[in-house]
Design a protein around this motif. Structure first.
Motif, PDB file in Angstrom:
ATOM      1  N   ILE A  12       0.654  -0.707   0.367  1.00 33.82           N
ATOM      2  CA  ILE A  12      -0.183   0.177   0.125  1.00 33.82           C
ATOM      3  C   ILE A  12       0.966   0.924  -0.207  1.00 33.82           C
ATOM      4  O   ILE A  12       0.280   2.299  -1.072  1.00 33.82           O
ATOM      5  N   SER A  13       1.640   1.040   0.983  1.00 33.20           N
ATOM      6  CA  SER A  13       2.819   2.267   1.190  1.00 33.20           C
ATOM      7  C   SER A  13       3.623   2.601  -0.242  1.00 33.20           C
ATOM      8  O   SER A  13       3.588   4.103  -0.880  1.00 33.20           O
ATOM      9  N   THR A  90      11.111  -5.737   1.436  1.00 36.04           N
ATOM     10  CA  THR A  90      12.754  -5.376   0.753  1.00 36.04           C
ATOM     11  C   THR A  90      12.255  -3.973   0.161  1.00 36.04           C
ATOM     12  O   THR A  90      12.776  -3.411   0.074  1.00 36.04           O
ATOM     13  N   ALA A  91      11.214  -4.010  -0.961  1.00 33.56           N
ATOM     14  CA  ALA A  91      11.133  -3.293  -2.466  1.00 33.56           C
ATOM     15  C   ALA A  91      10.488  -2.056  -1.359  1.00 33.56           C
ATOM     16  O   ALA A  91      11.128  -1.237  -2.105  1.00 33.56           O
ATOM     17  N   TRP A  92       9.788  -1.925  -0.120  1.00 38.58           N
ATOM     18  CA  TRP A  92      10.046  -1.069   0.545  1.00 38.58           C
ATOM     19  C   TRP A  92      10.945  -0.539   0.731  1.00 38.58           C
ATOM     20  O   TRP A  92      11.012   0.919   0.863  1.00 38.58           O
ATOM     21  N   ASP A  93      11.693  -0.717   1.556  1.00 37.08           N
ATOM     22  CA  ASP A  93      12.691  -0.794   2.492  1.00 37.08           C
ATOM     23  C   ASP A  93      13.900   0.287   1.737  1.00 37.08           C
ATOM     24  O   ASP A  93      14.236   0.891   1.523  1.00 37.08           O
ATOM     25  N   TRP A 164       4.723  15.925  -1.991  1.00 40.16           N
ATOM     26  CA  TRP A 164       5.738  15.432  -0.679  1.00 40.16           C
ATOM     27  C   TRP A 164       4.360  15.210   0.793  1.00 40.16           C
ATOM     28  O   TRP A 164       5.528  14.429   1.400  1.00 40.16           O
ATOM     29  N   ARG A 165       3.399  15.603   0.669  1.00 36.93           N
ATOM     30  CA  ARG A 165       2.040  15.881   1.593  1.00 36.93           C
ATOM     31  C   ARG A 165       1.686  13.714   1.513  1.00 36.93           C
ATOM     32  O   ARG A 165       1.922  13.791   2.925  1.00 36.93           O
ATOM     33  N   LEU A 171       4.461   7.978   5.633  1.00 33.78           N
ATOM     34  CA  LEU A 171       6.170   7.728   6.437  1.00 33.78           C
ATOM     35  C   LEU A 171       5.670   7.978   8.101  1.00 33.78           C
ATOM     36  O   LEU A 171       5.827   7.098   8.727  1.00 33.78           O
ATOM     37  N   GLN A 172       5.250   9.395   8.067  1.00 31.18           N
ATOM     38  CA  GLN A 172       4.935   9.222   9.227  1.00 31.18           C
ATOM     39  C   GLN A 172       3.046   9.440  10.250  1.00 31.18           C
ATOM     40  O   GLN A 172       2.896   9.806  10.922  1.00 31.18           O
TER      41      GLN A 172
END
Length: 259
Positions: A12-13, A90-93, A164-165, A171-172
């Motif tokens: 999802i990320s 791994t792809a996300w990291d 950006w948002r 991430l946060q």
């Protein structure tokens, strides 16, 4: 279950960030490399039939049948899924490690477009509340060309802020959009907006920021934006307290009281 959850979060990320990167002309991050994983899919009925048709005697002695049996056993375990889950993580990291320089590029590009918007809002298009009201067909050639450039800068700034948002919300964690995500007023500008009746803080929109003459800039992160708001308020409160103390001293001196 944690592997599944981690993989879902990673998928999802990565998808969210890749969508907004494409909107600002940045190449998306690659997905998981499934080609590097072993083939542990269960054999089909056709594969089994073909293997059995090609042997005589005990099927257990056939290397082809044994290979199919091994695939069936592997496919029946959780190993294959675990490998796929790990590939997503791994792809996300890998993507997260590459995010910081992209964010700096987005911030730099936003600042460039915001500066152009500020010049337009304080110059040729001063008093224009909404750029959507500009009808280029009714403007003379020079003004129509300038209006087209302003609209392009505005759309680019909006897309960059959205990218950006979205990245920082991924991430946060997200929060309500606020002007502090796209502007850096002076302390005086902040107090003027706060003390006006009604208050004149800009809406969280690049053109609204530009119309007030505030500097358009994206902070380092959403967390930094929240900290910036707190600092502005603290500075304003301190200025108020200083002004109140000064007024009290003046009043006491005027009443003949020696401080």
């Amino acid at each position: 279950m944690s592997n599944i959850n981690n993989a879902n979060t990673a998928r999802i990320s990565l998808s969210s960030i890749n969508r907004v990167l494409a909107s600002v002309g940045i190449d998306p991050f690659p997905g998981p490399d499934f080609d590097a994983l072993p083939d542990v899919t269960a054999p089909t009925e056709d594969e089994i039939s073909t293997a059995l048709a090609g042997i005589k005697g005990d099927p257990g002695k056939s290397s082809a049948v044994q290979a199919l049996a091994t695939r069936a056993w592997l496919a029946g375990t959780s190993t294959a899924q675990a490998l796929e889950h790990g590939a997503w993580v791994t792809a996300w990291d890998t993507a997260r490690a590459a995010v910081p320089p992209l964010l700096e590029d987005i911030r730099d590009r936003y600042a460039e477009h915001a500066e152009k918007l500020s010049h337009a809002a304080q110059g040729d298009f001063k008093g224009t509340r909404d750029l959507d009201t500009l009808d280029l067909s009714t403007l003379d050639t020079r003004r129509a060309m300038k209006a087209g450039e302003v609209i392009q800068d505005y759309r680019a700034a909006k897309a960059l802020h959205a990218a950006w948002r979205t990245i920082w919300a991924t991430l946060q964690g997200g929060s309500a959009t606020h002007w502090s995500e796209m502007a850096r007023p002076t302390s005086d500008q902040y107090r003027t907006a706060r003390d006006a009746t009604p208050q004149t803080f800009p809406t969280p929109d690049p053109w609204s920021v530009a119309r007030l003459g505030w500097t358009g800039v994206l902070p380092e992160s959403l967390k930094a934006a929240r900290q910036i708001r707190a600092e502005y308020q603290a500075d304003a409160n301190e200025a108020d307290e200083h002004a109140a103390r000064t007024a009290r001293r003046s009043s006491l001196r005027g009443g003949g009281i020696i401080l």
